[in-house]
Design an enzyme around this catalytic site. Structure first.
Site, PDB file in Angstrom:
ATOM      1  CB  SER A  15      -0.860  -0.139   1.306  1.00  0.00           C
ATOM      2  OG  SER A  15      -1.712  -0.900   1.299  1.00  0.00           O
ATOM      3  N   GLY A  16       1.814   1.369   0.798  1.00  0.00           N
ATOM      4  CA  GLY A  16       2.778   2.542   0.888  1.00  0.00           C
ATOM      5  C   GLY A  16       3.561   2.707  -0.526  1.00  0.00           C
ATOM      6  CB  THR A  42       1.497  -7.471   4.400  1.00  0.00           C
ATOM      7  OG1 THR A  42       2.719  -7.915   4.271  1.00  0.00           O
ATOM      8  CG2 THR A  42       0.828  -8.069   5.865  1.00  0.00           C
ATOM      9  CB  CYS A  43      -2.665  -4.343   3.793  1.00  0.00           C
ATOM     10  SG  CYS A  43      -4.407  -3.926   4.276  1.00  0.00           S
ATOM     11  CB  CYS A  48      -5.729  -5.278   7.282  1.00  0.00           C
ATOM     12  SG  CYS A  48      -4.238  -4.721   6.370  1.00  0.00           S
ATOM     13  CE  LYS A  51      -7.393  -8.131  10.539  1.00  0.00           C
ATOM     14  NZ  LYS A  51      -6.685  -6.719  11.223  1.00  0.00           N
ATOM     15  CE1 TYR A  99      -2.418  -1.059  -3.138  1.00  0.00           C
ATOM     16  CE2 TYR A  99      -4.544  -1.812  -3.456  1.00  0.00           C
ATOM     17  CZ  TYR A  99      -3.736  -1.146  -2.394  1.00  0.00           C
ATOM     18  OH  TYR A  99      -3.824  -1.062  -1.300  1.00  0.00           O
ATOM     19  N   GLY A 177       0.209 -13.028  21.730  1.00  0.00           N
ATOM     20  CA  GLY A 177      -0.879 -12.480  22.597  1.00  0.00           C
ATOM     21  C   GLY A 177      -1.159 -10.964  21.983  1.00  0.00           C
ATOM     22  CE1 TYR A 179      -2.626  -6.628  13.627  1.00  0.00           C
ATOM     23  CE2 TYR A 179      -0.658  -5.673  15.121  1.00  0.00           C
ATOM     24  CZ  TYR A 179      -1.146  -5.796  13.755  1.00  0.00           C
ATOM     25  OH  TYR A 179      -0.631  -5.826  12.818  1.00  0.00           O
ATOM     26  CD  GLU A 183      -6.973  -8.538  14.240  1.00  0.00           C
ATOM     27  OE1 GLU A 183      -7.523  -7.082  14.405  1.00  0.00           O
ATOM     28  OE2 GLU A 183      -6.026  -8.729  13.383  1.00  0.00           O
ATOM     29  N   GLY A 264       5.264 -11.548  16.216  1.00  0.00           N
ATOM     30  CA  GLY A 264       5.692 -10.327  15.736  1.00  0.00           C
ATOM     31  C   GLY A 264       5.913 -10.760  14.265  1.00  0.00           C
ATOM     32  CG  ASP A 305       4.478  -2.992   8.181  1.00  0.00           C
ATOM     33  OD1 ASP A 305       3.938  -2.008   8.432  1.00  0.00           O
ATOM     34  OD2 ASP A 305       3.690  -3.974   7.948  1.00  0.00           O
ATOM     35  CB  ALA A 343      -9.834  -1.449  15.052  1.00  0.00           C
ATOM     36  CG  HIS A 438     -31.969   7.965  21.786  1.00  0.00           C
ATOM     37  ND1 HIS A 438     -31.162   7.101  22.795  1.00  0.00           N
ATOM     38  CD2 HIS A 438     -33.125   7.627  21.988  1.00  0.00           C
ATOM     39  CE1 HIS A 438     -31.948   6.470  23.390  1.00  0.00           C
ATOM     40  NE2 HIS A 438     -33.191   6.686  23.066  1.00  0.00           N
ATOM     41  CD  GLU A 443     -27.755   7.403  22.886  1.00  0.00           C
ATOM     42  OE1 GLU A 443     -28.400   8.417  23.510  1.00  0.00           O
ATOM     43  OE2 GLU A 443     -28.368   6.584  22.515  1.00  0.00           O
TER      44      GLU A 443
END
Length: 462
Positions: A15-16, A42-43, A48, A51, A99, A177, A179, A183, A264, A305, A343, A438, A443
């Site tokens: 992406s970069g 990778t993404c 991502c 995933k 892309y 442990g 993300y 996930e 990692g 990265d 996230a 609401h 909210e």
């Protein structure tokens, strides 16, 4: 001065790298890019995007269970792994073409092969061809840490492998442990796999807000995911039946169909020729850069990265745009690595912007914490006691909202929107003056008028 074949040569089609190449070409620069695998990095290819598609798939088991409470009669449900894999492959193929089309439209020269450095201006292509460039940008990303010192590590799979497994395992042990581990643990559990997480730390998701970490770990365990903390792998061995035995640091042995290593990622710098041109690599092979993404070699830059600053796709894209501003527009622009909405697509998911409560308590002498905990409306009919937590951290002196942490449905979506006011340094008064929508869970972010407690000089006082 000798003319070069290209104004800019980008090594790496993630992406970069793609963003830097495309935007530079739009400015009239002669640009080339080399990617040895597939465009998207990778993404898009093995991170991502697939995933998140797998996360959606894994959430249906709970949605089916909740549907009955809303009056839906559910028949027998059945999950088909090959269907998910096939549809994932189709979508990834489509995105890769997007892309490529973007590069083609801007007349970027594409090399579908590995590229390395012969000298500071010369690129050696795998086909044997060499080309030259005035400026070179390294954007080769990262790869899973293979943890080769672990006996039997070659028997494990890694995050890249999950998306192409021939069949869904009945059981899996995940080492890590962070993300990625968290996930995938939720994905596999949601798809009906017996799932165990082994983590050396005290609690999963090191570096995230302590309350969010504790709440998620409890929720995962309540759902049936085993989490073994203060524990390490000692070895992995294959049994005669093809299953795997995992020996743990407490000498306990677990048996599973698959073992996933999620401890990692390492920068992709092996064999690029960087050290040969005088560029010394940093920890784990990362490319050291200054605050503008320049390396120690004056015409070579690096983003994403491979620099091991913040390993997130939007960060790489942001760094690419800062490179364009700094290099082509002579407008020195530093990437902002401080306020990054992010996230964790666990179940429940976490959305976060800014520092943790623990970090904020050390940074601000007087910190106000606004907190709400409640059961989201969408689960009110279902027989689940899943709680949602929202927190805003406020510097009491300036009233500026310095961070936000949410765990619950759509937390990631809310984190993206919260990133704007927090980046803009809006005050809590601006939140209080904002009308609520609401009924929504969001909210709560504008109706918490009084702090739940304060932390003064690192001590909770009320």
């Amino acid at each position: 001065m000798m003319a070069h074949d290209f104004d800019l040569f980008v090594i790496g089609g993630g992406s970069g790298g793609v963003r830097a190449a495309r935007v530079s070409a739009q400015l009239g620069k002669k640009v080339a890019i080399a990617e040895e695998y597939r465009f998207g990095g990778t993404c898009v290819i093995r991170g991502c995007v697939p995933k998140k598609l797998f996360v959606y798939a894994s959430q249906f088991s709970e949605k089916f269970a909740d549907a009955a409470a809303y009056g839906w009669s559910m028949g027998e449900t059945k999950f088909d792994w090959p269907t998910l894999i096939a549809n994932k492959d189709k979508e990834i193929g489509r995105l890769e073409q997007v892309y490529r089309a973007g590069l083609d439209r801007t007349d970027v020269t594409i090399f579908d092969e590995r590229a390395t450095l012969k000298d500071k201006h010369t690129i050696q292509l795998a086909s044997g061809k060499t080309v030259t460039a005035e400026t070179i940008l390294i954007a080769t990303g990262a790869r899973p840490n293979p943890h080769e010192a672990l006996p039997g590590s070659e028997l494990a799979i890694y995050s890249d492998d999950v998306f192409d497994l021939k069949e869904l395992p009945k059981s899996i042990v995940i080492f890590g442990g962070g993300y990625i581990a968290v996930e995938f643990a939720n994905i596999f559990h949601g798809l009906g796999v017996d799932t165990t997480v082994v983590y050396r730390g005290q609690r999963i998701l090191g570096g995230f807000d302590g309350e969010m970490r504790e709440h998620l770990q409890n929720e995962m365990q309540d759902k049936g995911i085993r989490i073994l903390c203060h524990t390490m792998f000692k070895s992995i061995a294959k049994r005669d039946d093809g299953r795997l035995d995992v020996e743990l640091s407490d000498n306990h042995v677990m048996c599973a169909d698959q073992v996933l290593m999620a401890i990692g990622r390492l920068p992709n710098t092996d064999g690029l020729g960087l050290e040969e041109i005088g560029l010394e690599l940093g920890h784990n092979g990362a490319i050291p850069v200054d605050e503008y993404s320049r390396t120690a070699v004056d015409n070579i830059w690096a983003i994403g990265d491979v620099t091991n600053r913040v390993q997130l796709t939007p960060v790489a894209i942001h760094e690419a745009m800062c490179f364009v501003q700094t290099h082509w527009h002579d407008n020195p622009t530093r990437p902002d690595h401080e306020i990054i909405p992010t996230a964790v697509f666990s179940q429940p998911e976490i959305g976060t912007v800014g520092m943790t409560e623990e970090e904020a308590a050390k940074t601000y002498p007087d910190l106000e914490v606004y907190r709400a905990a409640f059961r989201p409306m969408k689960t009110s009919f279902a027989n689940r006691d899943e709680r949602m937590i929202m927190k805003l951290l406020v510097d009491a002196k300036t009233r500026v909202v310095v961070a936000a942490h949410i765990i619950g449905p759509d937390a990631g979506e809310m984190a993206q929107l919260l990133g704007i006011p927090i980046k803009a340094k809006l005050t809590k008064d601006a939140f209080d003056a904002t009308m609520a929508v609401h009924p929504t869970t969001a909210e709560e972010l504008v109706t918490m008028y009084s702090p739940s407690y304060r932390i003064k000089n690192g001590e909770r006082v009320s």
